[in-house]
Scaffold this motif. Sequence first.
Motif, short mmCIF file in Angstrom:
data_model
loop_
_atom_site.label_atom_id
_atom_site.label_comp_id
_atom_site.label_asym_id
_atom_site.label_seq_id
_atom_site.Cartn_x
_atom_site.Cartn_y
_atom_site.Cartn_z
N UNK A 99 -17.68 -9.57 -48.75
CA UNK A 99 -17.38 -10.03 -47.63
C UNK A 99 -18.45 -9.69 -46.46
N UNK A 100 -18.91 -8.69 -46.71
CA UNK A 100 -20.03 -7.98 -45.77
C UNK A 100 -21.24 -8.59 -45.92
N UNK A 101 -21.71 -8.97 -47.31
CA UNK A 101 -22.67 -9.61 -47.73
C UNK A 101 -22.88 -11.14 -47.17
N UNK A 102 -21.51 -11.61 -47.31
CA UNK A 102 -21.50 -13.24 -46.82
C UNK A 102 -21.60 -13.11 -45.61
N UNK A 103 -21.00 -12.04 -44.67
CA UNK A 103 -21.10 -12.14 -43.40
C UNK A 103 -22.66 -12.08 -42.43
N UNK A 104 -23.25 -11.30 -43.50
CA UNK A 104 -24.78 -11.05 -43.03
C UNK A 104 -25.62 -12.20 -43.76
N UNK A 105 -25.22 -12.86 -44.47
CA UNK A 105 -25.97 -14.08 -44.97
C UNK A 105 -26.66 -14.89 -44.17
N UNK A 106 -27.98 -15.04 -44.78
CA UNK A 106 -28.80 -16.10 -44.04
C UNK A 106 -27.97 -17.75 -44.00
N UNK A 107 -28.27 -18.31 -42.75
CA UNK A 107 -27.62 -19.61 -42.87
C UNK A 107 -28.26 -20.53 -43.72
N UNK A 108 -27.22 -21.58 -44.15
CA UNK A 108 -27.78 -22.54 -45.11
C UNK A 108 -28.54 -23.73 -44.45
N UNK A 109 -29.57 -24.02 -45.37
CA UNK A 109 -30.33 -25.21 -44.83
C UNK A 109 -29.54 -26.67 -44.75
N UNK A 110 -29.75 -27.52 -43.72
CA UNK A 110 -29.35 -28.88 -43.70
C UNK A 110 -28.71 -29.38 -45.02
N UNK A 111 -29.89 -29.34 -45.89
CA UNK A 111 -29.50 -30.19 -47.24
C UNK A 111 -28.80 -29.49 -48.13
N UNK A 130 -24.37 -34.22 -65.43
CA UNK A 130 -24.78 -33.01 -65.19
C UNK A 130 -24.97 -32.65 -63.81
N UNK A 131 -25.05 -31.49 -63.69
CA UNK A 131 -25.27 -31.10 -62.26
C UNK A 131 -26.50 -31.50 -61.70
N UNK A 132 -27.43 -31.08 -62.69
CA UNK A 132 -28.86 -31.58 -62.01
C UNK A 132 -28.85 -33.28 -61.78
N UNK A 133 -28.15 -33.98 -62.58
CA UNK A 133 -28.10 -35.38 -62.05
C UNK A 133 -27.44 -35.65 -60.97
N UNK A 134 -26.35 -35.02 -60.65
CA UNK A 134 -25.52 -35.12 -59.50
C UNK A 134 -26.31 -34.75 -58.17
N UNK A 135 -27.08 -33.64 -58.37
CA UNK A 135 -28.02 -33.03 -57.31
C UNK A 135 -29.04 -34.26 -57.00
N UNK A 136 -29.51 -34.65 -57.99
CA UNK A 136 -30.61 -36.18 -57.64
C UNK A 136 -29.99 -37.11 -57.16
N UNK A 137 -28.85 -37.32 -57.54
CA UNK A 137 -28.13 -38.55 -56.72
C UNK A 137 -27.87 -38.09 -55.32
N UNK A 138 -27.53 -37.04 -55.12
CA UNK A 138 -27.49 -36.27 -53.38
C UNK A 138 -28.59 -36.45 -52.76
N UNK A 139 -29.84 -36.05 -53.62
CA UNK A 139 -31.18 -36.17 -53.03
C UNK A 139 -31.59 -37.59 -52.50
N UNK A 140 -31.03 -38.44 -53.18
CA UNK A 140 -31.33 -39.95 -52.97
C UNK A 140 -30.56 -40.13 -51.83
N UNK A 143 -31.85 -38.85 -48.49
CA UNK A 143 -33.15 -39.71 -48.22
C UNK A 143 -32.74 -40.74 -47.05
N UNK A 144 -31.45 -41.27 -47.47
CA UNK A 144 -30.98 -42.38 -46.61
C UNK A 144 -30.29 -42.08 -45.49
N UNK A 145 -29.93 -40.77 -45.25
CA UNK A 145 -29.46 -40.14 -43.94
C UNK A 145 -30.15 -40.44 -43.02
N UNK A 146 -29.75 -41.10 -41.59
CA UNK A 146 -30.65 -41.32 -40.55
C UNK A 146 -31.24 -40.38 -39.96
N UNK A 147 -32.45 -40.49 -39.63
CA UNK A 147 -33.28 -39.10 -39.26
C UNK A 147 -32.78 -38.49 -37.93
N UNK A 148 -31.96 -39.15 -37.11
CA UNK A 148 -31.31 -38.77 -36.00
C UNK A 148 -30.35 -37.68 -36.39
#
Length: 172
Positions: A99-111, A130-140, A143-148
């Motif tokens: 819990x202490x480590x989680x409390x002091x964890x660095x913030x997670x990136x937007x992606x 596979x997990x890697x395929x799911x992450x590739x789909x999420x990456x695609x 890329x479509x998320x509006x820049x704003x």
Amino acid sequence: VVSAFLDSDQAPQGRRTRRAKAQPKGERIKRAPSAYNLYFRATFPIVKESAAPGVKAVELTGKLSQMWKELPDHERAHFEQQANVLKAEVAAKRAAAKAEAKKNAKPVTPFANYVSANFARVRESAPGSKTTEVVKLLGAEWKKVPQSEKDEMLRKYRADVEAWKAKNEPQL
């Protein structure tokens, strides 16, 4: 020998593993002793005293192992109860440290936030992937998320990082 090889420039290329951050020995949370360990610690000095001089520790260990196997359940219960109490204490210490480590964890990136928020949805839409395929789909998708939207997430992330740095980095 193997570690010298793996640390050298001649180490085989391919999948790399992350090394866990080593904690100083004094800070590490040790595993709780088993019931047998507690029995061994309690009875070894007694058995050693009663043994003939010159008897090796290996022989005494074998004798203690046999004594443990023959120990009646009602006598074992004391050591098992102690072991359970110690295991619960160690589990509580580890939970507090986590819990202490989680409390002091660095913030997670937007992606990474986007992936964690949408992973289950994409996994359900692509069963058996596979997990890697799911992450590739999420990456695609990312890329479509509006820049704003990305800019807003990035602004919040940078503010969180600044707050984290102020909290966790020593003041000069």
